[in-house]
Design a protein around this motif. Structure first.
Motif, PDB file in Angstrom:
ATOM      1  N   LEU A   1       0.759  -0.930   0.030  1.00  0.00           N
ATOM      2  CA  LEU A   1       0.197  -0.160   0.543  1.00  0.00           C
ATOM      3  C   LEU A   1       0.732   1.100  -0.037  1.00  0.00           C
ATOM      4  O   LEU A   1       0.793   1.778  -0.599  1.00  0.00           O
ATOM      5  N   LEU A   2       1.877   0.871   0.591  1.00  0.00           N
ATOM      6  CA  LEU A   2       2.863   2.626   0.915  1.00  0.00           C
ATOM      7  C   LEU A   2       4.170   2.238   1.419  1.00  0.00           C
ATOM      8  O   LEU A   2       3.819   0.202   1.663  1.00  0.00           O
ATOM      9  N   PRO A   3       5.293   2.180   0.596  1.00  0.00           N
ATOM     10  CA  PRO A   3       6.484   1.522   1.237  1.00  0.00           C
ATOM     11  C   PRO A   3       6.901   2.003   2.910  1.00  0.00           C
ATOM     12  O   PRO A   3       5.710   2.435   3.669  1.00  0.00           O
TER      13      PRO A   3
ATOM     14  N   SER B   1       9.740   5.239   8.766  1.00  0.00           N
ATOM     15  CA  SER B   1      10.571   4.523   9.567  1.00  0.00           C
ATOM     16  C   SER B   1       9.447   3.933  10.849  1.00  0.00           C
ATOM     17  O   SER B   1       8.696   4.038  10.367  1.00  0.00           O
ATOM     18  N   ASP B   2      10.291   3.326  11.689  1.00  0.00           N
ATOM     19  CA  ASP B   2       9.704   2.755  12.545  1.00  0.00           C
ATOM     20  C   ASP B   2       8.959   4.213  13.310  1.00  0.00           C
ATOM     21  O   ASP B   2       7.607   4.109  13.919  1.00  0.00           O
ATOM     22  N   ALA B   3       9.359   5.518  13.653  1.00  0.00           N
ATOM     23  CA  ALA B   3       8.328   6.588  14.011  1.00  0.00           C
ATOM     24  C   ALA B   3       7.357   7.188  13.030  1.00  0.00           C
ATOM     25  O   ALA B   3       6.496   6.968  14.356  1.00  0.00           O
ATOM     26  N   GLU B   4       7.220   6.904  12.131  1.00  0.00           N
ATOM     27  CA  GLU B   4       5.851   6.466  11.306  1.00  0.00           C
ATOM     28  C   GLU B   4       4.528   5.451  11.660  1.00  0.00           C
ATOM     29  O   GLU B   4       3.913   6.568  11.020  1.00  0.00           O
ATOM     30  N   LEU B   5       5.255   4.745  11.045  1.00  0.00           N
ATOM     31  CA  LEU B   5       4.920   3.599  11.325  1.00  0.00           C
ATOM     32  C   LEU B   5       3.830   3.446  13.294  1.00  0.00           C
ATOM     33  O   LEU B   5       2.542   3.325  13.257  1.00  0.00           O
ATOM     34  N   ASN B   6       5.088   4.188  13.968  1.00  0.00           N
ATOM     35  CA  ASN B   6       4.243   4.254  15.270  1.00  0.00           C
ATOM     36  C   ASN B   6       3.541   5.305  15.419  1.00  0.00           C
ATOM     37  O   ASN B   6       2.527   5.415  16.330  1.00  0.00           O
ATOM     38  N   GLY B   7       3.366   6.301  14.464  1.00  0.00           N
ATOM     39  CA  GLY B   7       2.266   7.623  14.102  1.00  0.00           C
ATOM     40  C   GLY B   7       1.172   6.871  14.354  1.00  0.00           C
ATOM     41  O   GLY B   7       0.535   7.666  14.461  1.00  0.00           O
TER      42      GLY B   7
ATOM     43  N   ASP C   1      -1.443   1.583   6.262  1.00  0.00           N
ATOM     44  CA  ASP C   1      -1.540   3.172   5.808  1.00  0.00           C
ATOM     45  C   ASP C   1      -2.612   3.438   6.869  1.00  0.00           C
ATOM     46  O   ASP C   1      -2.526   2.549   7.695  1.00  0.00           O
ATOM     47  N   GLU C   2      -3.424   4.190   6.532  1.00  0.00           N
ATOM     48  CA  GLU C   2      -4.374   5.113   7.516  1.00  0.00           C
ATOM     49  C   GLU C   2      -5.471   3.994   7.670  1.00  0.00           C
ATOM     50  O   GLU C   2      -5.450   3.826   8.596  1.00  0.00           O
ATOM     51  N   ARG C   3      -5.674   2.985   6.930  1.00  0.00           N
ATOM     52  CA  ARG C   3      -6.758   2.242   7.185  1.00  0.00           C
ATOM     53  C   ARG C   3      -5.981   0.552   7.284  1.00  0.00           C
ATOM     54  O   ARG C   3      -7.165  -0.050   8.116  1.00  0.00           O
ATOM     55  N   GLU C   4      -5.270  -0.486   6.727  1.00  0.00           N
ATOM     56  CA  GLU C   4      -5.349  -1.536   6.547  1.00  0.00           C
ATOM     57  C   GLU C   4      -3.196  -1.390   7.389  1.00  0.00           C
ATOM     58  O   GLU C   4      -2.448  -0.463   7.394  1.00  0.00           O
ATOM     59  N   LEU C   5      -2.674  -2.304   8.549  1.00  0.00           N
ATOM     60  CA  LEU C   5      -1.917  -2.961   9.059  1.00  0.00           C
ATOM     61  C   LEU C   5      -2.129  -4.127   8.240  1.00  0.00           C
ATOM     62  O   LEU C   5      -2.425  -4.952   9.411  1.00  0.00           O
ATOM     63  N   VAL C   6      -0.932  -4.784   8.280  1.00  0.00           N
ATOM     64  CA  VAL C   6      -0.564  -6.137   7.286  1.00  0.00           C
ATOM     65  C   VAL C   6       0.754  -6.946   7.652  1.00  0.00           C
ATOM     66  O   VAL C   6       1.874  -6.352   7.920  1.00  0.00           O
ATOM     67  N   VAL C   7       0.129  -7.493   8.823  1.00  0.00           N
ATOM     68  CA  VAL C   7       1.521  -8.232   9.464  1.00  0.00           C
ATOM     69  C   VAL C   7       1.851  -9.536   8.637  1.00  0.00           C
ATOM     70  O   VAL C   7       1.027 -10.707   8.566  1.00  0.00           O
ATOM     71  N   ASP C   8       3.121 -10.099   8.703  1.00  0.00           N
ATOM     72  CA  ASP C   8       3.558 -11.139   8.368  1.00  0.00           C
ATOM     73  C   ASP C   8       2.916 -12.618   9.524  1.00  0.00           C
ATOM     74  O   ASP C   8       4.252 -13.763   9.717  1.00  0.00           O
TER      75      ASP C   8
ATOM     76  N   SER D   1      -2.614 -14.583   5.956  1.00  0.00           N
ATOM     77  CA  SER D   1      -3.989 -13.477   6.592  1.00  0.00           C
ATOM     78  C   SER D   1      -4.264 -12.819   7.233  1.00  0.00           C
ATOM     79  O   SER D   1      -4.869 -12.899   8.244  1.00  0.00           O
ATOM     80  N   LYS D   2      -3.504 -11.917   8.046  1.00  0.00           N
ATOM     81  CA  LYS D   2      -3.643 -11.529   9.296  1.00  0.00           C
ATOM     82  C   LYS D   2      -3.128 -10.005   9.129  1.00  0.00           C
ATOM     83  O   LYS D   2      -1.918  -9.186   8.471  1.00  0.00           O
ATOM     84  N   VAL D   3      -4.490  -9.916   8.666  1.00  0.00           N
ATOM     85  CA  VAL D   3      -4.368  -8.037   8.434  1.00  0.00           C
ATOM     86  C   VAL D   3      -5.781  -7.233   8.804  1.00  0.00           C
ATOM     87  O   VAL D   3      -6.942  -7.820   9.324  1.00  0.00           O
ATOM     88  N   PHE D   4      -5.450  -6.265  10.019  1.00  0.00           N
ATOM     89  CA  PHE D   4      -5.336  -5.018  10.883  1.00  0.00           C
ATOM     90  C   PHE D   4      -6.379  -3.888  10.145  1.00  0.00           C
ATOM     91  O   PHE D   4      -5.634  -3.629   9.528  1.00  0.00           O
ATOM     92  N   ARG D   5      -7.671  -4.213  10.221  1.00  0.00           N
ATOM     93  CA  ARG D   5      -8.614  -2.287   9.752  1.00  0.00           C
ATOM     94  C   ARG D   5      -8.520  -1.769  10.345  1.00  0.00           C
ATOM     95  O   ARG D   5      -9.247  -2.199  11.464  1.00  0.00           O
ATOM     96  N   ARG D   6      -8.479  -0.231  10.239  1.00  0.00           N
ATOM     97  CA  ARG D   6      -8.860   0.656  11.113  1.00  0.00           C
ATOM     98  C   ARG D   6     -10.628   0.740  11.131  1.00  0.00           C
ATOM     99  O   ARG D   6     -11.192   0.631  10.195  1.00  0.00           O
ATOM    100  N   GLU D   7     -11.019   0.744  12.828  1.00  0.00           N
ATOM    101  CA  GLU D   7     -12.130   0.479  12.437  1.00  0.00           C
ATOM    102  C   GLU D   7     -12.902   2.191  12.143  1.00  0.00           C
ATOM    103  O   GLU D   7     -12.342   3.573  12.778  1.00  0.00           O
ATOM    104  N   ALA D   8     -14.423   2.288  11.277  1.00  0.00           N
ATOM    105  CA  ALA D   8     -14.426   3.576  10.611  1.00  0.00           C
ATOM    106  C   ALA D   8     -15.166   4.813  11.322  1.00  0.00           C
ATOM    107  O   ALA D   8     -15.576   4.291  12.992  1.00  0.00           O
ATOM    108  N   ARG D   9     -14.287   5.366  11.760  1.00  0.00           N
ATOM    109  CA  ARG D   9     -14.776   7.019  12.158  1.00  0.00           C
ATOM    110  C   ARG D   9     -15.463   7.906  12.113  1.00  0.00           C
ATOM    111  O   ARG D   9     -16.288   7.652  11.127  1.00  0.00           O
TER     112      ARG D   9
END
Length: 144
Positions: free
Chosen positions: A31-33, A36-42, A126-133, A136-144
């Motif tokens: 989705l995005l390259p 950095s760790d700081a950006e991902l923590n944010g 990205d702002e909507r998804e977090l995909v980890v290794d 099939s583990k994809v976290f989706r951000r809850e709609a605000r």
């Protein structure tokens, strides 16, 4: 010996009968390259939902992450034709060296030895998804 030979023959037969013409699954497009760790923590604060349906089990976790990385999580496991089981977790999420480090500090399952830390490589975020290794583990951000 005869049983082992039968099992080996069955395995070879199943391998030979697989669909060789089937197209391979498409690769996951980032989705995005990876940032950095700081950006991902944010990007972590907010409510993240992970769901998985298996044949007879539905798994759902709702994890709310604060700006300091601490979280609370409610996990519901529903087996077919039974009452859902609920588990509560608390801990911290932190991104370190491109990995999501999950330190569980409180678990409603009192048989678990705490604290417990696990880490999973972040494939994309990205702002909507977090995909980890993890398959099939994809976290989706809850709609605000």
């Amino acid at each position: 010996m005869r049983m082992a030979l039968s099992i080996l023959t069955l395995c070879l037969l199943l391998l030979a009968c697989t669909d060789r013409d089937a197209a391979p699954p498409p690769p996951l497009a980032p989705l995005l390259p990876i940032a950095s760790d700081a950006e991902l923590n944010g990007r972590l604060p907010g409510t993240w939902i992970f769901e998985r349906d298996l044949r007879v089990i539905h798994f759902r976790s709702v994890t709310t992450v604060a700006s300091n990385g601490s979280y609370v999580s409610q996990i519901t496991v529903t087996k077919s034709n039974s009452t859902p089981d609920t588990l509560s977790l608390q801990g911290t999420w932190q991104v370190k060296d491109g990995f999501l480090v999950d330190t569980i500090t409180n678990d409603s399952d009192k048989t678990v030895r705490l604290p417990y830390t696990k880490s999973e490589r972040i494939l994309r975020a990205d702002e909507r998804e977090l995909v980890v290794d993890t398959p099939s583990k994809v976290f989706r951000r809850e709609a605000r």
